[in-house]
Design an enzyme around this catalytic site. Structure first.
Site, PDB file in Angstrom:
ATOM      1  CB  SER A 247      12.563 -44.394   8.551  1.00  0.00           C
ATOM      2  OG  SER A 247      13.250 -43.920   9.706  1.00  0.00           O
ATOM      3  CE  LYS A 248      19.747 -43.029   4.466  1.00  0.00           C
ATOM      4  NZ  LYS A 248      19.911 -42.359   3.178  1.00  0.00           N
TER       5      LYS A 248
END
Ligand code: GLU
Length: 494
Positions: A247-248
């Site tokens: 994930s970012k």
């Protein structure tokens, strides 16, 4: 005739396109192309607070760079909100859904009781039992309500065959009457997603395994709306070495597609690498051309276990999974030179090393040079970094510490010898690899040193590097003028 294959990539633009999303897009695209189907791009932007136009553009750019062409779209989910509301109204009208007036506080209190009894909380269907008169009364009094779907009561289950995970059974009693429209009138994602897929005539929903939990509810929605069910194919997830979802938030730029574009990846190398994550083919092959992938790919080879992407954010040198880097190196080394050429050109342009003659009078030299040096490179950026001695006229190079230690420090006399060697190279009639080699060996013999001392010294001085292609080839490629100028610069090296 079988039904047309229509698949979709449906990202929520709350973050950039990362390798997990890209993998889902690639698998949808492959499936569409394999089956002469259509790939639809739908931007699920109903989370207006978190969706940004910048992220939408990032997703479009990322897909374009990867070479994933969509046949329809982008459609924007927010453009269809009215349709989602109409669908909810139809469900209310048919009695498949109901208005629920329970307040947050009431629900919270029930949740607390369930918690105290160590039970899972599930909405107790209080409002499902309201009579039409009671409903009308509350509405007329202005009580806010959400809309919930009526999940069948009693025994029975939602049963479906997932193309990867096989038969999935979810008992009705384990599904609560879930909300499909919020109190503010906003349709929920579960509903919007189904209405859009049905409208777009999606035949196969290919998405991450994190969507599997939603599927039974969505199947109930399809049924309540009287829509044809798509085939579901959930793809195992890509996790980091600590088993956290990519994930970012956790990995920052290191998992963004643009990071790979900007750090010297070839799009197809990344596509090839991403397809292999979580997919096994009978021959354990690693390298696939587009045509070969179309031939070989099938859901049957998709692993149910999640795959690991070795992102290592603590080591700046090791920018990503070594397997991804090796895949990139493989393509740099083996792809047709003419296909590689524009990528190298773009890198040199970025670094200010490009000259138009490389596409003109010196085109042949340029291609030969790229061919010579690419053998050891892993990233396109290497052409500008390690390729600099070939493409730049600079005389002096920063010398790799190991090269200095091994090849220069041990032979301080090189600062006298190399300018002399330059004189001889200048005189050499036939500036060929064989003649240069002879010349250097004779020169070493006269000095009574090992030829290696001269050869490695020359390599270090003209490239700054410890390793590389064969020295005599380097010398002819860099050319007499630049080589002799660099060899004469040796007094400045120590
Ligand atoms: N918008 C959803 C996501 O980005 C897609 C879910 C789906 O493909 O159905 O997670």
């Amino acid at each position: 005739m079988s039904e047309e294959v229509r698949v979709r990539f449906a990202p929520s633009p709350t973050g950039y396109l990362h390798i997990g999303g890209a993998r889902t897009a690639i698998l949808n695209w492959l499936y569409a192309r394999q089956n002469n189907g259509k790939l639809i791009l739908r931007i699920e932007d109903t989370d207006t607070e978190r969706s940004t136009t910048e992220m939408i553009q990032g997703i479009l750019d990322g897909l374009e760079w990867l070479g994933i062409e969509c046949d329809e779209g982008p459609y924007y989910q927010t453009d269809f909100i009215k349709e989602h509301i109409v669908a909810a109204e139809a469900l209310l009208a048919s009695g498949a859904a109901y208005k629920c007036f329970c307040t947050k506080e009431e629900l919270e209190a029930k949740r607390e009781i369930a918690k105290a009894n160590k039970e899972d909380f599930r909405y107790d269907r209080t409002c499902r039992k309201l009579s039409p008169v009671e409903v009308a009364e509350r509405e007329s009094q202005g009580h806010p309500y959400v809309v919930r779907l009526k999940v069948p009561e009693g025994e029975g289950a939602v049963v479906f065959d997932d193309a990867v995970y096989g038969t999935i059974t979810k008992r009705y009693q384990d599904i609560e009457d879930f909300v499909i429209v919020r109190a503010n009138g906003q349709p929920l994602y579960l509903l919007s997603n189904v209405v859009d897929d049905a409208r777009d005539r999606i035949s196969h929903v290919i998405r991450g395994q994190d969507g599997l939990g939603n599927t039974p509810k969505q199947i109930l929605l399809y049924e309540a709306l009287g829509k044809k069910l798509p085939i579901f194919a959930h793809m195992s997830l890509t996790l980091d070495p600590k088993k956290a979802k990519i994930s970012k938030r956790t990995h920052g730029e290191l998992v963004a597609i643009h990071f790979y574009r900007d750090h010297g990846f070839l799009p197809w190398a990344l596509v090839n690498f991403l397809v292999l994550l979580g997919w096994s083919n009978p021959e354990s092959r690693e390298v696939f051309s587009y045509e070969e992938l179309l031939e070989a790919f099938s859901f049957a080879g998709m692993n149910r276990a999640n795959s690991v992407f070795n992102v290592n954010k603590n080591d700046p040198k090791f920018i990503t999974d070594p397997k991804a880097i090796n895949m990139n190196a493989h393509y740099i080394k083996t792809m047709a030179l003419t296909e590689l050429e524009p990528y190298v050109r773009a890198e040199l342009e970025k670094a200010g090393l490009w000259r138009d003659e490389y596409a003109g009078a010196k085109h042949q030299w340029f291609l030969q040079t790229v061919d010579l040096i690419r053998v050891r490179y892993h990233l396109l950026t290497d052409f500008a970094v390690f390729g600099k001695p070939y493409f730049s006229d600079e005389i002096q190079y920063e010398i790799e510490p190991k090269a200095r230690k091994r090849n220069l420090d041990k032979f301080p006399d090189l600062s006298l010898w190399l300018p002399q060697l330059a004189d001889r190279l200048e005189q050499l009639e036939d500036f060929s690899e064989a003649a240069i080699e002879d010349l250097m060996r004779v020169f070493a013999e006269e000095l009574e040193v090992k030829p290696g001392a001269i050869i490695n010294g020359v390599r270090t001085v003209i490239t700054g590097q410890l390793a590389g292609p064969g020295l005599f080839e380097i010398v002819t490629t860099i050319g007499r003028e630049r080589v002799t100028a660099r060899l004469r610069n040796t007094p400045n090296l120590y």
